[in-house]
Design a protein around this motif. Structure first.
Motif, PDB file in Angstrom:
ATOM      1  N   HIS A   1       0.836  -1.201   0.000  1.00 35.52           N
ATOM      2  CA  HIS A   1       0.000   0.000   0.000  1.00 35.52           C
ATOM      3  C   HIS A   1       0.870   1.250   0.000  1.00 35.52           C
ATOM      4  CE1 HIS A   1      -3.322   2.693   0.815  1.00 35.52           C
ATOM      5  NE2 HIS A   1      -2.696   3.141   1.882  1.00 35.52           N
ATOM      6  N   LYS A   2       1.892   1.260   0.845  1.00 38.85           N
ATOM      7  CA  LYS A   2       2.780   2.411   0.908  1.00 38.85           C
ATOM      8  C   LYS A   2       3.544   2.572  -0.403  1.00 38.85           C
ATOM      9  CE  LYS A   2       6.629   4.465   3.472  1.00 38.85           C
ATOM     10  NZ  LYS A   2       7.594   4.316   4.593  1.00 38.85           N
ATOM     11  N   TYR A   3       4.020   1.454  -0.962  1.00 40.58           N
ATOM     12  CA  TYR A   3       4.762   1.532  -2.222  1.00 40.58           C
ATOM     13  C   TYR A   3       3.857   2.042  -3.341  1.00 40.58           C
ATOM     14  CZ  TYR A   3       7.541   0.306  -6.286  1.00 40.58           C
ATOM     15  OH  TYR A   3       8.232   0.373  -7.471  1.00 40.58           O
ATOM     16  N   THR A   4       2.590   1.618  -3.332  1.00 41.65           N
ATOM     17  CA  THR A   4       1.648   2.065  -4.359  1.00 41.65           C
ATOM     18  C   THR A   4       1.466   3.580  -4.298  1.00 41.65           C
ATOM     19  OG1 THR A   4       0.470  -0.054  -4.322  1.00 41.65           O
ATOM     20  CG2 THR A   4      -0.702   1.834  -5.234  1.00 41.65           C
ATOM     21  N   LEU A   5       1.348   4.114  -3.096  1.00 35.91           N
ATOM     22  CA  LEU A   5       1.204   5.557  -2.939  1.00 35.91           C
ATOM     23  C   LEU A   5       2.451   6.289  -3.417  1.00 35.91           C
ATOM     24  CD1 LEU A   5      -0.504   5.776   0.577  1.00 35.91           C
ATOM     25  CD2 LEU A   5      -1.596   5.992  -1.672  1.00 35.91           C
ATOM     26  N   GLU A   6       3.619   5.777  -3.025  1.00 34.12           N
ATOM     27  CA  GLU A   6       4.872   6.428  -3.398  1.00 34.12           C
ATOM     28  C   GLU A   6       5.133   6.328  -4.900  1.00 34.12           C
ATOM     29  OE1 GLU A   6       7.241   8.164  -1.477  1.00 34.12           O
ATOM     30  OE2 GLU A   6       5.489   8.223  -0.168  1.00 34.12           O
ATOM     31  N   SER A   7       4.900   5.167  -5.473  1.00 37.37           N
ATOM     32  CA  SER A   7       5.136   5.006  -6.910  1.00 37.37           C
ATOM     33  C   SER A   7       4.122   5.801  -7.718  1.00 37.37           C
ATOM     34  CB  SER A   7       5.103   3.527  -7.304  1.00 37.37           C
ATOM     35  OG  SER A   7       3.843   2.948  -7.025  1.00 37.37           O
ATOM     36  N   GLY A   8       2.911   5.966  -7.172  1.00 37.13           N
ATOM     37  CA  GLY A   8       1.923   6.808  -7.839  1.00 37.13           C
ATOM     38  C   GLY A   8       2.389   8.252  -7.909  1.00 37.13           C
ATOM     39  N   ARG A   9       3.003   8.709  -6.821  1.00 37.42           N
ATOM     40  CA  ARG A   9       3.559  10.062  -6.811  1.00 37.42           C
ATOM     41  C   ARG A   9       4.647  10.215  -7.878  1.00 37.42           C
ATOM     42  NH1 ARG A   9       8.175  11.387  -4.907  1.00 37.42           N
ATOM     43  NH2 ARG A   9       8.363   9.504  -3.625  1.00 37.42           N
TER      44      ARG A   9
ATOM     45  N   GLU B   1      -7.234  10.950 -14.010  1.00 36.07           N
ATOM     46  CA  GLU B   1      -6.526  10.972 -12.727  1.00 36.07           C
ATOM     47  C   GLU B   1      -6.734   9.684 -11.935  1.00 36.07           C
ATOM     48  OE1 GLU B   1      -7.446  14.396 -10.464  1.00 36.07           O
ATOM     49  OE2 GLU B   1      -6.458  15.799 -11.831  1.00 36.07           O
ATOM     50  N   ARG B   2      -7.797   8.961 -12.242  1.00 40.90           N
ATOM     51  CA  ARG B   2      -8.079   7.697 -11.543  1.00 40.90           C
ATOM     52  C   ARG B   2      -7.635   6.503 -12.404  1.00 40.90           C
ATOM     53  NH1 ARG B   2     -11.364   7.965  -7.242  1.00 40.90           N
ATOM     54  NH2 ARG B   2     -12.168   5.874  -7.609  1.00 40.90           N
ATOM     55  N   PHE B   3      -6.514   6.683 -13.088  1.00 41.55           N
ATOM     56  CA  PHE B   3      -6.032   5.577 -13.923  1.00 41.55           C
ATOM     57  C   PHE B   3      -5.683   4.386 -13.043  1.00 41.55           C
ATOM     58  CE2 PHE B   3      -2.448   8.586 -13.423  1.00 41.55           C
ATOM     59  CZ  PHE B   3      -1.540   7.790 -12.728  1.00 41.55           C
ATOM     60  N   LYS B   4      -5.781   3.205 -13.642  1.00 42.29           N
ATOM     61  CA  LYS B   4      -5.592   1.963 -12.904  1.00 42.29           C
ATOM     62  C   LYS B   4      -4.109   1.654 -12.735  1.00 42.29           C
ATOM     63  CE  LYS B   4      -7.950  -1.604 -14.042  1.00 42.29           C
ATOM     64  NZ  LYS B   4      -8.537  -2.704 -14.850  1.00 42.29           N
TER      65      LYS B   4
ATOM     66  N   ALA C   1       7.091  -4.932 -10.871  1.00 44.29           N
ATOM     67  CA  ALA C   1       6.641  -4.042 -11.939  1.00 44.29           C
ATOM     68  C   ALA C   1       5.268  -3.495 -11.577  1.00 44.29           C
ATOM     69  CB  ALA C   1       6.574  -4.790 -13.268  1.00 44.29           C
ATOM     70  N   THR C   2       5.117  -2.191 -11.656  1.00 41.55           N
ATOM     71  CA  THR C   2       3.824  -1.552 -11.428  1.00 41.55           C
ATOM     72  C   THR C   2       3.381  -0.917 -12.740  1.00 41.55           C
ATOM     73  OG1 THR C   2       4.413  -1.099  -9.126  1.00 41.55           O
ATOM     74  CG2 THR C   2       2.512   0.067 -10.027  1.00 41.55           C
ATOM     75  N   PHE C   3       2.231  -1.370 -13.232  1.00 39.18           N
ATOM     76  CA  PHE C   3       1.723  -0.947 -14.533  1.00 39.18           C
ATOM     77  C   PHE C   3       0.614   0.081 -14.323  1.00 39.18           C
ATOM     78  CE2 PHE C   3       3.147  -5.318 -14.693  1.00 39.18           C
ATOM     79  CZ  PHE C   3       3.965  -5.357 -15.802  1.00 39.18           C
ATOM     80  N   TYR C   4       0.740   1.202 -14.998  1.00 44.92           N
ATOM     81  CA  TYR C   4      -0.259   2.264 -14.909  1.00 44.92           C
ATOM     82  C   TYR C   4      -1.014   2.338 -16.231  1.00 44.92           C
ATOM     83  CZ  TYR C   4       1.948   3.584 -10.590  1.00 44.92           C
ATOM     84  OH  TYR C   4       2.447   3.560  -9.305  1.00 44.92           O
ATOM     85  N   GLN C   5      -2.334   2.130 -16.145  1.00 43.20           N
ATOM     86  CA  GLN C   5      -3.178   2.084 -17.338  1.00 43.20           C
ATOM     87  C   GLN C   5      -4.257   3.155 -17.272  1.00 43.20           C
ATOM     88  OE1 GLN C   5      -4.395  -2.041 -16.901  1.00 43.20           O
ATOM     89  NE2 GLN C   5      -2.992  -2.644 -18.523  1.00 43.20           N
ATOM     90  N   PRO C   6      -4.700   3.658 -18.424  1.00 45.55           N
ATOM     91  CA  PRO C   6      -5.755   4.670 -18.421  1.00 45.55           C
ATOM     92  C   PRO C   6      -7.051   4.112 -17.837  1.00 45.55           C
ATOM     93  CG  PRO C   6      -4.700   4.506 -20.576  1.00 45.55           C
ATOM     94  CD  PRO C   6      -4.243   3.326 -19.786  1.00 45.55           C
ATOM     95  N   GLU C   7      -7.931   5.021 -17.411  1.00 44.11           N
ATOM     96  CA  GLU C   7      -9.253   4.587 -16.962  1.00 44.11           C
ATOM     97  C   GLU C   7      -9.900   3.750 -18.069  1.00 44.11           C
ATOM     98  OE1 GLU C   7     -11.083   8.331 -16.212  1.00 44.11           O
ATOM     99  OE2 GLU C   7     -10.173   8.569 -14.223  1.00 44.11           O
ATOM    100  N   PRO C   8     -10.427   2.554 -17.752  1.00 46.30           N
ATOM    101  CA  PRO C   8     -10.870   1.615 -18.788  1.00 46.30           C
ATOM    102  C   PRO C   8     -11.985   2.133 -19.683  1.00 46.30           C
ATOM    103  CG  PRO C   8     -11.513   0.875 -16.587  1.00 46.30           C
ATOM    104  CD  PRO C   8     -10.564   1.990 -16.395  1.00 46.30           C
TER     105      PRO C   8
END
Length: 275
Positions: free
Chosen positions: A71-79, A105-108, A202-209
């Motif tokens: 959870h913490k890594y997700t927040l930090e990597s999102g930043r 802004e709410r991309f997956k 690996a953290t994958f960032y995808q557009p809102e579906p």
């Protein structure tokens, strides 16, 4: 992200020619990243029955997130990802939220922890077959000691060096679409080691579906026409694994590309399929 003109030029060159770059000074503590990789190692060393107790699907249907560190890594990597998207927009002389507004802004995001065991015949087995990510960008925390990631450049596989606690940003097809192919999504693969295990996150960032994405008008002109059709993000996501199995790019598998990038792209694809 670079404010210096020379550094910005280097970043743009890397994105156009390699499709990836290294993020230093990302603000995540060395000890924190070390803990994540060590927890990953411990998990993969557990017996199968112990791993199964960590499942986060309830009754085979309901999915729940687990893990304070993740959870913490997700927040930090999102930043970090938001900063990366802003920097990429500035490279094209657009306002900093240019790409964020297109993908939402709410991309997956989703994270994949991968364990590559030692392989006695690394010449015969890939850890991960050649592919292109279907993300906007992928943020990669790699093993601190063991390499294995390779990127295809000019028809040759090039080793990505071990980065320690630095992060690697890899351009995905989503970014290639919304940048109208100015930024390139690279073919990459993972090769195995004969005597060493390897980890990655690996953290994958995808557009809102539900978004429809395509080349924005400001990046389309006579000298650089639209390279892709507009497409629903969910359609791209649904077609990804079929394209992956076929050894193809999703945009080609789904006929989203308008202008195939001539012989260089076709030749590179042939190398990927045949090697």
């Amino acid at each position: 992200m670079p404010d210096d003109v020379e550094e910005a030029a280097k970043l743009r060159s890397a994105l156009q020619s390699w499709g990836l770059f290294v993020v230093t000074g990302h603000g995540m503590a060395k000890e924190f990243l070390d803990d994540i990789l060590e927890a990953t190692r411990r998990f993969f060393h557990l017996p199968l029955e112990e791993k199964q107790k960590c499942g986060n699907v309830i009754d085979g249907v309901k999915f729940q997130n687990e893990g304070d560190q993740l959870h913490k890594y997700t927040l930090e990597s999102g930043r970090v990802t938001m900063d990366v998207l802003k920097a990429m927009a500035k490279l094209l002389n657009q306002e900093e939220n240019f790409f964020i507004n297109m993908v939402g802004e709410r991309f997956k995001s989703y994270s994949r922890f991968t364990y590559y065991p030692p392989c006695p015949r690394p010449d015969l087995v890939n850890g991960l077959k050649p592919h292109i990510d279907n993300s906007v960008i992928t943020l990669l925390l790699m093993d601190k000691d063991v390499g294995g990631l390779q990127v295809l450049k000019d028809g040759h596989w090039v080793d990505v060096p071990v980065l320690g606690n630095d992060l690697l940003v890899v351009v995905g097809e989503g970014m290639e679409i919304v940048s109208n192919a100015i930024f390139k999504a690279p073919w990459h693969r993972v090769v195995t080691s004969a005597d060493k295990e390897r980890l990655s996150l690996a953290t994958f960032y995808q557009p809102e579906p539900e978004r429809i994405i395509g080349p924005p008008g400001v990046l389309v002109h006579e000298k650089h026409p639209a390279m892709f059709k507009k497409c629903l993000v969910q359609t791209l996501a649904d077609g990804y694994w079929d394209a992956f199995a076929a050894g193809d790019r999703t945009v080609d598998f789904l006929n989203v590309r308008i202008n195939a990038e001539a012989d260089a792209e076709l030749e590179a694809h042939a190398v990927v399929v045949n090697n």
